[in-house]
Design a protein around this motif. Structure first.
Motif, PDB file in Angstrom:
ATOM      1  N   ARG A 220     -14.445  -3.788  -3.852  1.00 17.72           N
ATOM      2  CA  ARG A 220     -15.055  -3.931  -5.168  1.00 17.72           C
ATOM      3  C   ARG A 220     -15.902  -2.695  -5.449  1.00 17.72           C
ATOM      4  N   PRO A 221     -15.737  -2.062  -6.628  1.00 18.84           N
ATOM      5  CA  PRO A 221     -16.538  -0.871  -6.949  1.00 18.84           C
ATOM      6  C   PRO A 221     -18.026  -1.168  -6.817  1.00 18.84           C
ATOM      7  N   GLY A 222     -18.746  -0.239  -6.181  1.00 15.92           N
ATOM      8  CA  GLY A 222     -20.180  -0.393  -5.997  1.00 15.92           C
ATOM      9  C   GLY A 222     -20.578  -1.130  -4.749  1.00 15.92           C
ATOM     10  N   SER A 223     -19.609  -1.736  -4.056  1.00 18.07           N
ATOM     11  CA  SER A 223     -19.931  -2.465  -2.830  1.00 18.07           C
ATOM     12  C   SER A 223     -20.030  -1.499  -1.660  1.00 18.07           C
ATOM     13  N   PRO A 224     -20.690  -1.900  -0.569  1.00 19.38           N
ATOM     14  CA  PRO A 224     -20.754  -1.018   0.613  1.00 19.38           C
ATOM     15  C   PRO A 224     -19.376  -0.623   1.131  1.00 19.38           C
ATOM     16  N   GLU A 225     -18.391  -1.538   1.035  1.00 21.75           N
ATOM     17  CA  GLU A 225     -17.040  -1.239   1.512  1.00 21.75           C
ATOM     18  C   GLU A 225     -16.374  -0.130   0.690  1.00 21.75           C
ATOM     19  N   ALA A 226     -16.836   0.056  -0.546  1.00 14.80           N
ATOM     20  CA  ALA A 226     -16.229   1.060  -1.423  1.00 14.80           C
ATOM     21  C   ALA A 226     -16.631   2.480  -1.062  1.00 14.80           C
ATOM     22  N   ASN A 227     -17.505   2.642  -0.087  1.00 12.49           N
ATOM     23  CA  ASN A 227     -17.887   3.987   0.353  1.00 12.49           C
ATOM     24  C   ASN A 227     -16.841   4.616   1.263  1.00 12.49           C
ATOM     25  N   ARG A 228     -15.876   3.812   1.689  1.00 13.35           N
ATOM     26  CA  ARG A 228     -14.892   4.321   2.655  1.00 13.35           C
ATOM     27  C   ARG A 228     -13.485   4.048   2.151  1.00 13.35           C
ATOM     28  N   LEU A 229     -12.586   5.017   2.422  1.00 12.38           N
ATOM     29  CA  LEU A 229     -11.174   4.876   2.086  1.00 12.38           C
ATOM     30  C   LEU A 229     -10.353   5.740   3.025  1.00 12.38           C
ATOM     31  N   SER A 230      -9.306   5.173   3.572  1.00 11.86           N
ATOM     32  CA  SER A 230      -8.332   5.937   4.354  1.00 11.86           C
ATOM     33  C   SER A 230      -6.951   5.680   3.779  1.00 11.86           C
ATOM     34  N   PHE A 231      -6.137   6.714   3.708  1.00  9.95           N
ATOM     35  CA  PHE A 231      -4.754   6.556   3.279  1.00  9.95           C
ATOM     36  C   PHE A 231      -3.923   7.686   3.869  1.00  9.95           C
ATOM     37  N   VAL A 232      -2.611   7.518   3.856  1.00 13.29           N
ATOM     38  CA  VAL A 232      -1.707   8.541   4.381  1.00 13.29           C
ATOM     39  C   VAL A 232      -0.854   9.078   3.239  1.00 13.29           C
ATOM     40  N   VAL A 380      -8.364   3.937  -9.352  1.00 14.51           N
ATOM     41  CA  VAL A 380      -9.567   4.191  -8.561  1.00 14.51           C
ATOM     42  C   VAL A 380      -9.517   3.291  -7.337  1.00 14.51           C
ATOM     43  N   ASN A 381      -9.863   3.870  -6.202  1.00 14.21           N
ATOM     44  CA  ASN A 381      -9.949   3.091  -4.972  1.00 14.21           C
ATOM     45  C   ASN A 381     -11.141   3.600  -4.174  1.00 14.21           C
ATOM     46  N   GLY A 382     -12.176   2.789  -4.081  1.00 23.48           N
ATOM     47  CA  GLY A 382     -13.361   3.166  -3.322  1.00 23.48           C
ATOM     48  C   GLY A 382     -14.028   4.414  -3.866  1.00 23.48           C
ATOM     49  N   PRO A 383     -14.239   5.423  -3.022  1.00 26.10           N
ATOM     50  CA  PRO A 383     -14.965   6.626  -3.447  1.00 26.10           C
ATOM     51  C   PRO A 383     -14.100   7.669  -4.150  1.00 26.10           C
TER      52      PRO A 383
END
Length: 653
Positions: A220-232, A380-383
């Motif tokens: 969810r935008p603005g949540s602590p989890e949204a500070n991180r993103l990994s993708f390939v 948009v996904n996370g940061p």
């Protein structure tokens, strides 16, 4: 005449062995197969002629001793030294052993049969008309696009359900919907959007035709989890290449290596999705067998029939990873630049829309075209926010004053995206292009953004302005080249010194990471190099049949780049990890401070890890060969230009 037959045997034998090796292990070029088969025909006819002798020559030999001696010499009777090694290496018959003769001939026949096997076994034995599969496409905090194919009418209707995966007790299944009808119009595919999901939550889906899988919603935008993103990210795949006779003809080794590599990652670093940048199918490699809708559809079905999707690791299988796609040329035709109306584009677009666009992210809010006509996407996904370009559908002929790679509507949409501030917590604008932005590749340059430099300049100026004024850092991701290269494009306003613009250096600027193939041939010659300070090379890694990038964005603490002393500040840090043949070989780091007063003072990029060999005799040889190829292309282009000019002059007389 006899000596000519020996030359024909040896030459054709060498051609069979050389070009079959190149075709099966190096590059499956469409010319190599016909060369192998033609050489085999020449070899066998010349060999049998050499063994049996010419009847006319035999009759004349009875009357002419000189002719008889010449015939004997031709058949090898007067050659005292006739080794097995010579016979096996040259393909010439042996006077001492029929076994060696037939063995060397059999080698050539087998090589031709292997070439034929690579060409047609997958096509003939695996039409994949009955393939049934399911996969997840774009995932948001509250939705997930589920694509499936089911050609068996007895399985209809297909009921789609999902449940939250918990460690305590299974949640109840929620029915999302029922698909009553699947038709040939969509090649028996359908896309269902799972709605009302929870952010950052692991789910399981199930179809009534026994297909199932898992996925995790984005934060969810603005949540602590949204500070991180990994993708390939990667591009380009071709089944069973390099060729292996023992492998399934639809096996894709790169998918298996990707699955294994992801499984080794800690849970925190496992990717949220695959951003695949084109050439998911190769309709014209090694040979185009047709240009109809059915031919294009069959290529997609074969890829989705690959047993490599079933490879498992601790992170699951590759098909459970959400895949989102851009379009490139081999899904249409090599170096395609003829727009979206000219054949075979309409036939090629049909399966791309059904298998990929239907499960992709939404089109940009400002698309400047009707949404049904748009094949570029934004989310948009996370940061990070993303803009996925389509560099094939709308492009015109390259290397002209008014050439466009994006088309008017897409260009305006991209410029609007670049000028729009991102919401709080989004620090990165990531632009995905199927072809590289850099012009540092000196073979096939015009097929990349190097053939559209005026439009590239317009886009770069908007990107530099966005970095200066909005504080978002721009990252460019691309594929196509079957090689890896990291390139930076410094903003002229930075006023960098010549030392800061040297080749093979980390530093300031827009950064592009171009990577591929996920599973295909690579070019064993060097054609990438910096020639001016506009495109500054950072790293070049051409070798490896399987390459992909892992991008990880997370919060960290760094020094304030504007402070005279060490002052720690929170930053969003992007780490790019290059995987070659399943192993990490290079890492690079970029960052964006959280507070805005340093928006025009991003820290330079820096290399975190480098296991790649940059200097060796092999590199020197491959670089030299690359320069020769560049020269050959230059000569051909100039000769073509002169010919065209002569034709125009002649017509005007």
């Amino acid at each position: 005449m006899a000596s000519l037959r020996r030359v024909a045997v040896a030459t054709s034998s060498t051609a069979i062995r050389l070009f079959s090796f190149v075709f099966l292990r190096w590059i499956p070029g469409h010319l190599f197969g016909p060369i192998v088969f033609t050489s085999l025909a020449v070899y066998l006819s010349s060999l049998f002629s050499l063994l049996s002798g010419d009847e006319t020559t035999q009759r004349e030999s009875k009357k002419n001793q000189k002719s008889s001696a010449r015939l004997s010499k031709d058949l090898g009777a007067n050659q005292p030294r006739d080794s097995a090694l010579k016979t096996l290496l040259t393909g010439l018959p042996s006077r001492r052993s029929r076994l060696w003769t037939w063995t060397t001939g059999l080698i050539n026949v087998v090589l031709a049969l292997l070439t034929l096997d690579f060409l047609v076994r997958g096509l003939v034995a695996y039409p994949s008309n009955d393939v049934s599969f399911s996969r997840i496409g774009f995932v948001s905090p509250t939705t997930a696009n589920l694509l499936f194919r089911e050609p068996d009418s007895s399985q209809l209707p297909v009921v789609v359900s999902y449940q939250e995966v918990t460690t305590i007790s299974p949640e109840k299944w929620i029915r999302e919907g029922t698909v009553y009808k699947l038709e040939n119009e969509t090649d028996f595919t359908a896309t269902v959007t799972l709605k009302n999901l929870k952010p950052s939550t692991h789910y399981r889906y199930s179809l009534s035709n026994n297909k199932s899988g898992t996925f995790t919603t984005s934060a969810r935008p603005g949540s602590p989890e949204a500070n991180r993103l990994s993708f390939v990210t990667s591009s380009c795949l071709k089944p069973n290449f390099p060729y292996n006779i023992l492998s399934h003809p639809l096996r894709v080794p790169g998918i298996e290596q990707l699955t294994e590599a992801i499984g080794k990652l800690p849970a925190l670093l496992r990717p949220a999705f695959m951003l695949f940048l084109g050439d998911f199918v190769y309709i014209d490699v090694p040979f185009r067998f047709g240009s109809s809708v059915s031919h294009y559809r069959s290529e997609y079905r074969r890829i989705y029939s690959s047993p490599s999707w079933n490879a498992k690791s601790e992170a699951g299988s590759a098909i459970d990873l959400p895949w989102i796609h851009t379009l490139d040329d081999h899904e249409i035709e090599n170096d395609w630049s003829k727009g979206n109306k000219t054949a075979p584009y309409p036939a090629a677009a049909d399966p791309f829309i059904h298998y990929h666009v239907s499960a992709n992210p939404p089109v940009p809010a400002a698309s400047f075209a009707h949404p049904d006509d748009v094949t570029y996407f934004s989310f948009v996904n996370g940061p990070a926010s993303f803009f996925m370009l389509d560099t094939r559908t709308y492009r015109s002929e390259p290397a002209k004053e008014d050439s466009t790679i994006l088309g008017y509507a897409q260009l305006q949409s991209l410029l609007a995206y670049l000028s729009t501030p991102e919401p709080a917590g989004v620090y990165w604008k990531i632009i995905a292009s199927s072809v590289p932005f850099t012009k540092n590749w000196h073979v096939g340059t015009t097929d990349t953004w190097g053939g559209f430099l005026n439009e590239r300049r317009t886009v770069f100026e908007a990107m530099w302005r966005a970095e200066r004024e909005l504080g978002a850092r721009i990252i460019l991701l691309s594929g196509d080249r079957h090689e890896f290269a990291a390139t930076r494009f410094p903003d002229p306003a930075l006023g960098l010194t010549s030392d800061e613009l040297q080749p093979n250096t980390a530093g300031f600027g827009l950064h592009e990471f171009s990577v591929g193939p996920l599973s295909m041939f690579y070019l064993p010659i060097r054609t990438y190099r910096q020639t001016d300070p506009e495109d500054v090379s950072v790293k070049y890694a051409p070798d490896g049949n399987s390459k992909f990038g892992l991008i990880d964005i997370a919060d960290d603490v760094e020094d304030d780049p504007t402070a005279p002393e060490h002052v720690p500040v929170r930053s969003s840090v992007l780490t790019y990890s290059l995987y070659v043949d399943g192993e990490v070989v290079w890492k690079y780091r970029l960052s964006v401070p959280h507070f805005k007063n340093t928006k025009s003072h991003f820290k330079p990029g820096n290399v975190v890890e480098d296991k790649l060999v940059t200097e060796s005799w092999g590199v020197v040889v491959k670089t030299t060969i690359g320069r020769i190829e560049e020269l050959a292309h230059f000569v051909v282009e100039k000769a073509t230009d002169l010919y065209d000019a002569a034709i125009v002059l002649y017509q005007g007389m």
